[in-house]
Motif scaffolding. Structure first.
Motif, PDB file in Angstrom:
ATOM      1  N   ASN A 129      -9.814 -11.228 -14.620  1.00 15.12           N
ATOM      2  CA  ASN A 129     -11.004 -10.435 -14.916  1.00 15.12           C
ATOM      3  C   ASN A 129     -10.753  -8.953 -14.701  1.00 15.12           C
ATOM      4  OD1 ASN A 129     -12.534 -12.632 -15.648  1.00 15.12           O
ATOM      5  ND2 ASN A 129     -14.087 -12.369 -14.067  1.00 15.12           N
ATOM      6  N   LEU A 130     -10.025  -8.622 -13.664  1.00 12.16           N
ATOM      7  CA  LEU A 130      -9.724  -7.225 -13.366  1.00 12.16           C
ATOM      8  C   LEU A 130      -8.946  -6.587 -14.519  1.00 12.16           C
ATOM      9  CD1 LEU A 130      -9.990  -5.184 -10.928  1.00 12.16           C
ATOM     10  CD2 LEU A 130      -7.663  -5.850 -10.344  1.00 12.16           C
ATOM     11  N   VAL A 131      -7.916  -7.271 -14.994  1.00 15.51           N
ATOM     12  CA  VAL A 131      -7.128  -6.764 -16.117  1.00 15.51           C
ATOM     13  C   VAL A 131      -7.991  -6.653 -17.370  1.00 15.51           C
ATOM     14  CG1 VAL A 131      -5.239  -7.303 -17.701  1.00 15.51           C
ATOM     15  CG2 VAL A 131      -4.915  -7.578 -15.249  1.00 15.51           C
ATOM     16  N   ASP A 132      -8.817  -7.661 -17.631  1.00 16.83           N
ATOM     17  CA  ASP A 132      -9.610  -7.677 -18.855  1.00 16.83           C
ATOM     18  C   ASP A 132     -10.728  -6.636 -18.830  1.00 16.83           C
ATOM     19  OD1 ASP A 132      -7.951  -9.712 -19.590  1.00 16.83           O
ATOM     20  OD2 ASP A 132      -9.420 -11.319 -19.306  1.00 16.83           O
ATOM     21  N   LEU A 133     -11.064  -6.145 -17.646  1.00 16.39           N
ATOM     22  CA  LEU A 133     -12.052  -5.068 -17.517  1.00 16.39           C
ATOM     23  C   LEU A 133     -11.431  -3.686 -17.659  1.00 16.39           C
ATOM     24  CD1 LEU A 133     -14.219  -6.306 -14.501  1.00 16.39           C
ATOM     25  CD2 LEU A 133     -15.005  -6.011 -16.850  1.00 16.39           C
ATOM     26  N   PHE A 134     -10.218  -3.501 -17.113  1.00 18.51           N
ATOM     27  CA  PHE A 134      -9.652  -2.151 -17.000  1.00 18.51           C
ATOM     28  C   PHE A 134      -8.355  -1.939 -17.771  1.00 18.51           C
ATOM     29  CE2 PHE A 134     -12.186  -2.751 -13.156  1.00 18.51           C
ATOM     30  CZ  PHE A 134     -12.928  -1.585 -13.116  1.00 18.51           C
ATOM     31  N   GLY A 135      -7.568  -2.987 -18.001  1.00 17.81           N
ATOM     32  CA  GLY A 135      -6.240  -2.814 -18.576  1.00 17.81           C
ATOM     33  C   GLY A 135      -5.191  -2.792 -17.482  1.00 17.81           C
ATOM     34  N   ASP A 136      -4.282  -1.825 -17.532  1.00 12.63           N
ATOM     35  CA  ASP A 136      -3.279  -1.685 -16.476  1.00 12.63           C
ATOM     36  C   ASP A 136      -3.964  -1.402 -15.146  1.00 12.63           C
ATOM     37  OD1 ASP A 136      -1.532  -1.886 -18.581  1.00 12.63           O
ATOM     38  OD2 ASP A 136      -0.685   0.116 -18.387  1.00 12.63           O
ATOM     39  N   VAL A 137      -3.563  -2.123 -14.116  1.00 11.37           N
ATOM     40  CA  VAL A 137      -4.118  -1.935 -12.772  1.00 11.37           C
ATOM     41  C   VAL A 137      -2.999  -2.121 -11.748  1.00 11.37           C
ATOM     42  CG1 VAL A 137      -6.461  -2.697 -13.372  1.00 11.37           C
ATOM     43  CG2 VAL A 137      -4.760  -4.379 -12.601  1.00 11.37           C
ATOM     44  N   PRO A 138      -3.163  -1.589 -10.536  1.00 12.80           N
ATOM     45  CA  PRO A 138      -2.215  -1.930  -9.467  1.00 12.80           C
ATOM     46  C   PRO A 138      -2.316  -3.423  -9.160  1.00 12.80           C
ATOM     47  CG  PRO A 138      -3.495   0.027  -8.903  1.00 12.80           C
ATOM     48  CD  PRO A 138      -4.148  -0.584 -10.102  1.00 12.80           C
ATOM     49  N   TYR A 139      -1.197  -4.108  -9.173  1.00  5.81           N
ATOM     50  CA  TYR A 139      -1.243  -5.544  -8.916  1.00  5.81           C
ATOM     51  C   TYR A 139      -0.130  -6.010  -7.989  1.00  5.81           C
ATOM     52  CZ  TYR A 139      -1.373 -10.575  -9.534  1.00  5.81           C
ATOM     53  OH  TYR A 139      -1.439 -11.916  -9.290  1.00  5.81           O
ATOM     54  N   PHE A 140       1.102  -5.851  -8.398  1.00  5.68           N
ATOM     55  CA  PHE A 140       2.202  -6.443  -7.646  1.00  5.68           C
ATOM     56  C   PHE A 140       2.351  -5.850  -6.249  1.00  5.68           C
ATOM     57  CE2 PHE A 140       3.390  -7.158 -12.132  1.00  5.68           C
ATOM     58  CZ  PHE A 140       3.434  -8.548 -12.110  1.00  5.68           C
ATOM     59  N   ASP A 141       1.986  -4.587  -6.072  1.00  4.17           N
ATOM     60  CA  ASP A 141       2.061  -3.963  -4.751  1.00  4.17           C
ATOM     61  C   ASP A 141       0.682  -3.707  -4.152  1.00  4.17           C
ATOM     62  OD1 ASP A 141       4.824  -3.908  -4.588  1.00  4.17           O
ATOM     63  OD2 ASP A 141       4.995  -1.972  -5.588  1.00  4.17           O
ATOM     64  N   ALA A 142      -0.369  -4.218  -4.793  1.00  2.00           N
ATOM     65  CA  ALA A 142      -1.719  -4.035  -4.255  1.00  2.00           C
ATOM     66  C   ALA A 142      -1.909  -4.898  -3.012  1.00  2.00           C
ATOM     67  CB  ALA A 142      -2.759  -4.402  -5.307  1.00  2.00           C
ATOM     68  N   GLY A 143      -2.748  -4.433  -2.098  1.00  2.37           N
ATOM     69  CA  GLY A 143      -3.041  -5.202  -0.888  1.00  2.37           C
ATOM     70  C   GLY A 143      -1.929  -5.177   0.137  1.00  2.37           C
ATOM     71  N   LYS A 144      -1.027  -4.196   0.035  1.00  3.77           N
ATOM     72  CA  LYS A 144       0.090  -4.103   0.974  1.00  3.77           C
ATOM     73  C   LYS A 144      -0.040  -2.910   1.911  1.00  3.77           C
ATOM     74  CE  LYS A 144       3.470  -6.489  -1.950  1.00  3.77           C
ATOM     75  NZ  LYS A 144       4.806  -6.398  -2.615  1.00  3.77           N
ATOM     76  N   GLY A 145      -1.279  -2.524   2.191  1.00  5.00           N
ATOM     77  CA  GLY A 145      -1.503  -1.409   3.105  1.00  5.00           C
ATOM     78  C   GLY A 145      -0.918  -1.673   4.476  1.00  5.00           C
ATOM     79  N   GLY A 146      -0.962  -2.932   4.911  1.00  3.80           N
ATOM     80  CA  GLY A 146      -0.387  -3.285   6.213  1.00  3.80           C
ATOM     81  C   GLY A 146       1.112  -3.108   6.266  1.00  3.80           C
ATOM     82  N   GLU A 147       1.740  -3.047   5.089  1.00  2.00           N
ATOM     83  CA  GLU A 147       3.184  -2.825   5.021  1.00  2.00           C
ATOM     84  C   GLU A 147       3.517  -1.361   4.768  1.00  2.00           C
ATOM     85  OE1 GLU A 147       4.927  -5.569   2.195  1.00  2.00           O
ATOM     86  OE2 GLU A 147       3.346  -7.041   2.615  1.00  2.00           O
ATOM     87  N   GLY A 148       2.480  -0.518   4.807  1.00  2.00           N
ATOM     88  CA  GLY A 148       2.695   0.910   4.623  1.00  2.00           C
ATOM     89  C   GLY A 148       2.632   1.368   3.179  1.00  2.00           C
ATOM     90  N   LEU A 149       2.314   0.464   2.242  1.00  2.00           N
ATOM     91  CA  LEU A 149       2.239   0.845   0.837  1.00  2.00           C
ATOM     92  C   LEU A 149       0.775   1.153   0.514  1.00  2.00           C
ATOM     93  CD1 LEU A 149       4.190  -1.018  -1.979  1.00  2.00           C
ATOM     94  CD2 LEU A 149       2.443   0.726  -2.338  1.00  2.00           C
ATOM     95  N   ILE A 150       0.394   2.389   0.697  1.00  2.00           N
ATOM     96  CA  ILE A 150      -1.016   2.791   0.586  1.00  2.00           C
ATOM     97  C   ILE A 150      -1.401   3.107  -0.850  1.00  2.00           C
ATOM     98  CG2 ILE A 150      -2.767   4.378   1.465  1.00  2.00           C
ATOM     99  CD1 ILE A 150      -1.533   2.601   3.584  1.00  2.00           C
ATOM    100  N   TYR A 151      -0.458   3.607  -1.624  1.00  3.86           N
ATOM    101  CA  TYR A 151      -0.765   4.071  -2.982  1.00  3.86           C
ATOM    102  C   TYR A 151       0.048   3.285  -4.010  1.00  3.86           C
ATOM    103  CZ  TYR A 151      -2.461   7.891  -0.078  1.00  3.86           C
ATOM    104  OH  TYR A 151      -3.086   8.623   0.890  1.00  3.86           O
ATOM    105  N   PRO A 152      -0.415   2.080  -4.377  1.00  5.19           N
ATOM    106  CA  PRO A 152       0.350   1.257  -5.315  1.00  5.19           C
ATOM    107  C   PRO A 152       0.331   1.824  -6.729  1.00  5.19           C
ATOM    108  CG  PRO A 152      -1.771   0.247  -4.865  1.00  5.19           C
ATOM    109  CD  PRO A 152      -1.656   1.430  -3.937  1.00  5.19           C
ATOM    110  N   ALA A 153       1.423   1.615  -7.433  1.00  6.84           N
ATOM    111  CA  ALA A 153       1.514   2.046  -8.822  1.00  6.84           C
ATOM    112  C   ALA A 153       0.707   1.103  -9.714  1.00  6.84           C
ATOM    113  CB  ALA A 153       2.976   2.062  -9.260  1.00  6.84           C
ATOM    114  N   PHE A 154       0.359   1.594 -10.890  1.00  3.21           N
ATOM    115  CA  PHE A 154      -0.317   0.761 -11.887  1.00  3.21           C
ATOM    116  C   PHE A 154       0.740  -0.075 -12.605  1.00  3.21           C
ATOM    117  CE2 PHE A 154      -3.421   3.867 -10.927  1.00  3.21           C
ATOM    118  CZ  PHE A 154      -4.656   3.416 -11.362  1.00  3.21           C
TER     119      PHE A 154
END
Length: 476
Positions: A129-154
């Motif tokens: 649903n997220l992709v079908d609403l917006f198109g390209d989105v942060p996905y593979f590195d999303a939700g990794k703030g605990g690992e220090g990845l605060i700004y995931p790429a699209f």
């Protein structure tokens, strides 16, 4: 949140009964490790009810189910999307996709393949649903703030879809129905693992159909492989198996409308939605809507079901009747919200048959209509398909018009299917903005433009602007 705390309490009781803890330096009042079942019910409830609410507030206006009336300003029904219209679904999906991932990881730790499959399925449901609403989105590195990845790429949306489809294949292979589900009953299927597996494969069919315009993806052979092997790939095959959240009305499982009057406040049924149902002589009319009224001889009289044209021109005063509004029973406790219904699966098969991949187009069409009516506790009248407006005429347009009604209040699925097929054909007016063109996507939320500015700017440069007319990758 009350709902989270209630189900966390259930999970705490179960974990306490099945796990041995090191009592040294351990707080006995705190859950030390999340079990795979701990957050399952909060996720199902929060996402399903959020989808239901946003279907009403966004999708239904875009797709001419309902209109805002009185029409105080140009809004969604005019294809005028605010800059931050996508913030609510963006935040909801990212928050609970992280939870779904937590369920997967907890299941891996406990070697519970069933909960891993369920976590994957729920994550794919939201991510698609997220992709079908917006198109390209942060996905593979999303939700990794605990690992220090605060700004995931699209990430490229086609690559995300490839990953989602592979994940569903894997999820199906993980189910072990002999083992069952060991934690507190889930609110979607009551721990019926067979139904969970059917949800997984039915979602797979939905997403394969979604990308079927892209011939290099060979979606049709993959769909046929699922349909032709029900032992390996069981799918939803009755109304009793469909993925529908029953909202009991018992706290915390309550309607997303805390004040039921808000469901109908400043809302009327759209003419397109009502006029077709009138032409169908459809028994769902009183389920969806109230009757319109007019003052005659100083008395209010019913005049049948009559809507308001979407994005109408001129003043509100041009209408000499009080139009049909939404039947608040659709949202009042108890109620239900669909995720993937039996009707949808039947209409998928009707489309495959109409295109010549399988046989039985008319049968699947009729059964799809019957299942859609059963969802709303109505029955198909004996002469329903004798009507030239409802009989199967061999066209995709006829299938999609009935599917449009079957997808009512099912998150954004009406809009997604319109973007895929161009059906149903919706009326246009001169008051519509965006040159009368149906938007293809939501703009990225304002927070993303500032908090993930560098990656956002790179993405906007890549796509040629954060424009609502930039097509999703599977659109023609």
């Amino acid at each position: 949140m009350l709902y989270v705390s209630v189900f966390a309490c259930f999970a705490l009781q179960l974990v306490g009964c099945t796990t041995t803890f090191d009592e040294t330096n351990t707080d006995p009042n705190r859950l030390q490790e999340i079990s795979p079942g701990t957050l399952l019910n909060p996720l199902i409830y929060e996402v399903a009810t959020s989808n239901m609410y946003r279907s009403w507030s966004y999708n239904s206006e875009l797709m001419q189910d309902i209109v805002t009336f009185p029409q105080s300003s140009y809004g969604i029904q005019h294809y005028n999307l605010s800059d931050n219209i996508g913030a609510a679904p963006w935040n909801t999906y990212y928050r609970w996709m992280k939870t779904a991932k937590d369920i997967e990881q907890a299941a891996v730790r406990t070697k519970d393949s069933n909960y891993e499959a369920i976590g994957i399925t729920l994550r794919v449901w939201m991510a698609s649903n997220l992709v079908d609403l917006f198109g390209d989105v942060p996905y593979f590195d999303a939700g990794k703030g605990g690992e220090g990845l605060i700004y995931p790429a699209f990430d490229d949306q086609e690559k995300i879809y490839d990953s989602l489809l592979a994940d569903l294949t894997r999820a199906n292979s993980l189910y072990d129905t002999k083992r069952g589900m060991v934690y507190y009953q889930d609110i979607l299927f009551n721990n019926d693992l067979t139904k969970w597996q059917k949800f997984t494969n039915s979602l797979h069919l939905r997403l394969l159909l979604r990308i079927s315009n892209k011939t290099h993806k060979e979606a049709y052979p993959k769909m046929l492989a699922i349909l032709n092997d029900p032992i390996t790939y069981p799918i939803i095959s009755s109304s009793e198996e469909e993925a529908t959240l029953i909202i009991t009305g018992v706290t915390p499982n309550i309607s997303p409308w805390s004040r039921i009057q808000d469901f109908t406040l400043n809302k009327k049924m759209a003419s397109f939605f009502i006029d077709n149902l009138n032409a169908f002589k459809d028994p769902r009319l009183p389920v969806f809507a109230t009757q319109a009224t007019r003052m005659e001889n100083k008395k209010k009289v019913n005049i049948g079901y009559k809507g308001i044209p979407s994005a109408f021109e001129g003043s509100d005063g041009q209408f000499d009747y009080e139009a049909s509004t939404l039947n608040n029973k659709m949202a009042a406790n108890p109620t239900k919200t669909p995720l993937v219904t039996y009707a949808e699966i039947l209409f998928i098969q009707a489309e495959l048959a109409q295109k010549g991949y399988i046989t039985g187009a008319e049968e699947f069409y009729r059964r799809g209509v019957e299942a859609a009516m059963k969802f709303h506790e109505t029955e198909v009248p004996l002469d329903y398909f004798a009507n030239p407006n409802t009989e199967y005429d061999g066209t995709l347009e006829r299938i999609m018009l009935q599917k449009y009604y079957a997808l009512y209040m099912n998150d954004y699925q009406q809009w997604f299917e319109y973007k895929r097929t161009g059906f149903p054909k919706l009326p246009q007016t001169n008051a519509m903005m965006n040159d009368g063109q149906m938007p293809s996507r939501f703009p990225y939320p304002l927070d993303i433009r500032t908090k993930n500015k560098t990656n956002y700017q790179l993405q906007v440069q890549k796509m040629g602007g954060d424009d609502i007319n930039v097509k999703i990758w599977w659109q023609n």
